[in-house]
Design an enzyme around this catalytic site. Structure first.
Site, PDB file in Angstrom:
ATOM      1  CB  SER B 151      -0.895   0.018   1.228  1.00 21.90           C
ATOM      2  OG  SER B 151      -1.459   1.308   1.414  1.00 21.90           O
ATOM      3  CE1 TYR B 164      -3.842  -1.713   5.331  1.00 17.62           C
ATOM      4  CE2 TYR B 164      -3.023   0.413   4.584  1.00 17.62           C
ATOM      5  CZ  TYR B 164      -3.681  -0.767   4.326  1.00 17.62           C
ATOM      6  OH  TYR B 164      -4.175  -1.003   3.067  1.00 17.62           O
ATOM      7  CE  LYS B 168      -1.859  -3.823   3.001  1.00 12.94           C
ATOM      8  NZ  LYS B 168      -2.081  -5.194   2.445  1.00 12.94           N
TER       9      LYS B 168
END
Lengths: 322, 324
Positions: B151, B164, B168
């Site tokens: 991401s 996160y 990622k």
């Protein structure tokens, strides 16, 4: 002698040996106070030894510019991370920076890697980073000042055979740095990453036999270490100046970046932004991509570990297989 | 004649969103698909066999082949089980696509251990849990495709996503190592950093978007979701064609790369190589580094979140910057 870090307090994880110890000593040399954290484990995380942390703390105190205390906690637990931050607060009443150098290695090709090998490496490197950054960020936000430095690695940024656990954790630290930079920048706190190259106990652990194997297979450009003249310029002390520079007031506006530091080389890493783009005002067909991706996006790029020529591979032009 | 005729794929998190688009396109291109999704909420709570089964039903009614799986990728046994299901049902595993993910956004200074652990478990450990058993089989058959989901939150950075973003970015790093571990066995490993309007991005509340835009933190997230003019061009199924191409035989030599895919835009991400370098044949001093950093390395490079004007920042007013 200028002491730009005078009166300030830092926590350096994994600073009993190698790069961490050089960072701690340079902080002390420039007037800063240091919690020298190191549980003194073996390279694979086993065992423990109070010696390395105590020795570095003593060296700093003996020099007599900054002060140091030893800490034996592990970064792999939240209590350990909190405790070393608390120790800096108890000793000096402030926390100006946390530098996460601590790390272990459990190299294995991914198809043979055990869950334990994965978990242990991720726990120390990546969750260890969270474990110190979380409590540190609370204090730094309140005092509207602070420095966070995560140690990433060329293994994470460029990939290295046999290091799925380590490479993932190290790249994860860079990602955490980028997010922490955005969470905390407005409070006068910076977060940056260092990708070091140095000749340490950790790199010594890659056996010569595997270096030879890699070189023969054309995987890693690896001559046996004793023949490398480059390593003479790759002492762990060479990584310390740039790391410590990021702690100084001068670096107040350097935030969310990743620096490669290797001997006397210091580089700003390229952000992982789009490099080449193809666009269509709608959904692509696979057939369109089949034509455009190799000719446009991938032109001139190389496969870091191409399949051997004798491998029967669907899709590969037959002429190339011969 | 599809691009993936005769292939067998496992797609994690394919009950909804981007994963569902991939599973359906794979089936249309001739692949047999294990549709994995435990049907949890965006934060990982709950469980519902419905989403995976719904996608399987859609694939079957369109004439394709698929089976549902509701294991969690966060467990080693779950990852093994979905690979085993592909082998049991279809005799092999050619393609692994790791899409499954959850969100627990929080500013780093407020993030709990549980929020960190849960996100790392599903995203990062979840990738290892499926990759390990798949790699064992793909290595033996000397062929395979692994497509992971990274991401921009990780490879570029985002507010409130320390967990996160770390996971990622770690997935991008993992992908580059997998490329080197497995490339010689005819297996490719690549990652996608997608952009799409999905249930997950809808979960970023409008009030947070407005706050961010007022604080000047993330200008690109300023518009409320429902008013974005890009929504129609960022449907989750638009990520699928590039994934299908990477899974096809034609992509045999594309390995270790990250691709940004959002709507009809497909980009090769820049490798995180050195961009600017300064060199000294020996130890740097602080003064030399100040000069080199301010005037070379960081010249015209932005701080993504500069300190507010009312924060007293030591160093901000340093007049004695050589050459600056």
């Amino acid at each position: 002698m200028a002491t730009p870090l005078e009166g300030r307090a830092y926590v350096v994880t994994g600073s009993g040996r190698g790069i961490g110890s050089e960072v701690a000593k340079l902080i002390g040399h420039l007037g800063g106070n240091v919690v020298v954290n190191d549980p003194g484990v073996n390279l694979d995380g086993s065992g423990s030894d109070a010696g390395p942390a105590a020795e570095i703390a003593k060296a700093i105190n003996d020099e007599g510019i900054g002060k140091a205390v030893a800490n034996m906690d592990t970064v792999a637990t939240p209590e350990g991370g909190e405790n070393m931050i608390k120790q800096a607060m108890d000793e000096w009443g402030r926390l100006d920076g946390v530098i996460h150098v601590a790390g272990i290695l459990r190299d294995r090709m991914v198809f043979n890697m055990t869950e334990q090998e994965w978990d242990d490496v991720v726990a120390v490197h990546l969750t260890g980073f969270f474990n110190v950054v979380k409590p540190a960020s609370i204090i730094m936000r309140q005092q509207r000042n602070g420095r966070i430095i995560g140690f990433s690695s060329g293994s994470g940024m460029n990939g290295n055979t046999g290091q799925a656990n380590y490479g993932a954790a190290k790249a994860g630290i860079t990602g955490g740095v980028r997010c922490a930079a955005r969470d905390l920048g407005r409070y006068g706190v910076t977060a940056n990453a260092i990708c070091p190259g140095a000749n340490t106990r950790m790199t010594q652990s890659v056996p010569d036999a595997s270096r030879d194997l890699r070189a023969r297979a054309g995987i890693g450009g690896a001559a046996p270490r004793q023949q490398s003249i480059v390593n003479q310029l790759r002492g762990p002390e060479m990584v310390a100046p740039m790391t410590v520079y990021l702690l100084t007031d001068q670096a107040w506006n350097v935030n969310g970046k990743c620096f490669y530091v290797n001997g006397g080389n210091v580089s700003l890493a390229h952000e992982e932004t789009p490099y080449r783009t193809i666009a269509k005002a709608g959904m692509w067909d696979v057939d369109e991509l089949r034509a455009l991706v190799p000719s446009q996006l991938m032109q001139g790029t190389s496969n870091p570990a191409p399949p051997p020529a004798d491998l029967d591979l669907p899709g590969r032009p037959v002429a190339k297989a011969e | 004649m599809g691009a993936l005729d005769g292939k067998v794929a496992v797609v994690t998190g394919s009950g909804r969103g981007i994963g569902a688009g991939i599973a359906k396109l794979f089936a249309k291109e001739g692949a047999k698909v294990v549709v994995n999704d435990p049907g949890v909420n965006v934060d990982g709570s709950g469980g519902d066999a419905g989403p995976a089964q719904t996608v399987v039903n859609e694939i079957k009614s369109a004439g394709g082949e698929a089976v549902a799986n509701t294991d969690s990728v966060a467990e080693a046994a779950g990852g093994e089980n979905m690979i085993k299901q592909a082998v049991d049902a279809y005799g092999r595993i050619d393609i692994l696509v790791n899409v499954a993910g959850i969100l627990r956004d929080r500013m780093i200074f407020n993030m709990t251990q549980e929020e960190w652990d849960a996100v790392i478990a599903v995203h990062l450990k979840g990738h290892f849990n499926t990759v390990k058993p798949a790699a064992v089989l793909m290595r033996q058959q000397r062929n395979g495709r692994i497509i992971n989901f990274s991401s921009t939150s990780g490879i570029i950075g985002n507010t409130g996503q320390f967990n996160y973003g770390a996971a990622k970015s770690a997935i991008a790093g993992l992908t580059r190592v997998l490329a080197k571990d497995l490339g010689r066995y005819g297996i490719t490993s690549n990652a996608i950093a997608p952009g799409a309007a999905t249930r997950m991005t809808q979960s970023v509340p409008d009030s947070a978007r407005q706050l961010r835009s007022q604080a000047g933190i993330a200008s690109n997230a300023a518009q409320p979701v429902q008013e974005s003019q890009y929504v129609g061009l960022r449907e989750p199924e638009m990520v699928a064609p590039m994934v299908a191409f990477l899974a096809s035989d034609d992509a045999w030599n594309i390995n270790g790369q990250v691709f940004n895919v959002a709507g009809g835009t497909v980009s090769l991400a820049h490798y995180p190589v050195a961009m600017r370098t300064v060199f000294k044949p020996g130890l740097w001093t602080m003064e030399e580094l100040d000069d080199a950093v301010q005037n070379v390395l960081m010249k015209d490079i932005n701080n993504p979140a500069p300190p507010r004007d009312d924060v007293e920042v030591p160093g901000r007013d340093v007049a004695a910057r050589p050459l600056a």
